[in-house]
Design an enzyme around this catalytic site. Structure first.
Site, PDB file in Angstrom:
ATOM      1  N   GLU A  32      28.161  27.429  -5.951  1.00 22.32           N
ATOM      2  CA  GLU A  32      28.811  26.255  -6.548  1.00 22.32           C
ATOM      3  C   GLU A  32      27.745  25.287  -7.045  1.00 22.32           C
ATOM      4  OE1 GLU A  32      30.759  22.200  -4.701  1.00 22.32           O
ATOM      5  OE2 GLU A  32      31.132  24.089  -3.654  1.00 22.32           O
ATOM      6  N   LYS A  41      39.143  23.143   1.234  1.00 24.15           N
ATOM      7  CA  LYS A  41      37.851  22.637   1.709  1.00 24.15           C
ATOM      8  C   LYS A  41      38.082  21.527   2.733  1.00 24.15           C
ATOM      9  CE  LYS A  41      33.881  20.052  -0.160  1.00 24.15           C
ATOM     10  NZ  LYS A  41      33.230  19.605  -1.418  1.00 24.15           N
TER      11      LYS A  41
END
Length: 218
Positions: free
Chosen positions: A43, A132
């Site tokens: 990411e 998340k």
């Protein structure tokens, strides 16, 4: 690769490398080092300078071998921009329906950020395949277990405070995967060209996650 298969790829390894920098640095050697250590999902946060062009460059460099996603995504337009750059997945620090919806329209997994039980359930109801938990370090391993007690089907990805050394503990606590940032990649190792250190950290991370998964299923 569609949204479902990308989620499966992330959870198979069980880790996302998070790159967040305050300056433009060459990242091809970094992601190659991560790949050599076993990481298959990286990411790049949009707070990193030239993040979109970096995502496009890394996507072309790695081809289908590594998923390249974007973090710190908070608007529908940013989701579209990431898709145009060739991004494979979206990570957000917040839970926002329009971000999740746009990701699904573009067949991209969206991992919204959540913390409280209400936020976690809201993210799930909005259709998030992965959620998340951030900042995980503020509440610790016991909080993951506590969340999963009333929500056993949720796929949680703690981020913040996760290290290569303790990653297996988060998997034992019930996390499906983890996000690992500066404990894996930091500006100092990049500037010092210590790619072997990045590979070593990635190897430790993947080894500890694999061991934890094996223990859970034995």
């Amino acid at each position: 690769m569609n949204r479902k298969s990308r989620i499966q790829e992330i959870t198979k390894i069980g880790a996302i490398a998070v790159i967040r920098l305050n300056e433009t640095l060459p990242l091809k050697p970094v992601t190659e080092a991560l790949f050599n250590g076993g990481i298959r999902a990286t990411e790049v946060t949009l707070t990193t300078p030239n993040a979109l062009s970096t995502i496009e460059e890394l996507r072309q460099f790695h081809g289908p071998e590594m998923l390249i996603g974007a973090g710190s995504v908070i608007t529908k337009q940013q989701v579209q921009d990431v898709a145009l750059a060739g991004g494979d997945f979206i990570v957000s620090p917040i839970t926002k329906k329009e971000v999740i919806d746009q990701g699904h329209i573009l067949d991209l997994p969206v991992m919204p950020g959540a913390l409280t039980p209400t936020e976690v359930q809201t993210a799930y109801e909005y259709g998030a395949g992965l959620i998340k938990i951030f900042p995980a370090s503020q509440f610790g391993l016991s909080y993951i277990k506590a969340l999963l007690a009333p929500f056993p089907n949720l796929k949680l990805v703690p981020t913040g405070g996760v290290t290569p050394e303790n990653a297996g503990q988060w998997i034992h606590a019930g996390a499906l995967a983890v996000g690992v940032g500066s404990a894996l990649v930091d500006k100092e190792v990049i500037n010092n060209h210590q790619v072997s250190e990045i590979t070593a950290r990635a190897s430790t991370l993947c080894r500890n996650i694999a061991r934890a998964k094996k223990q859970l299923h034995s």
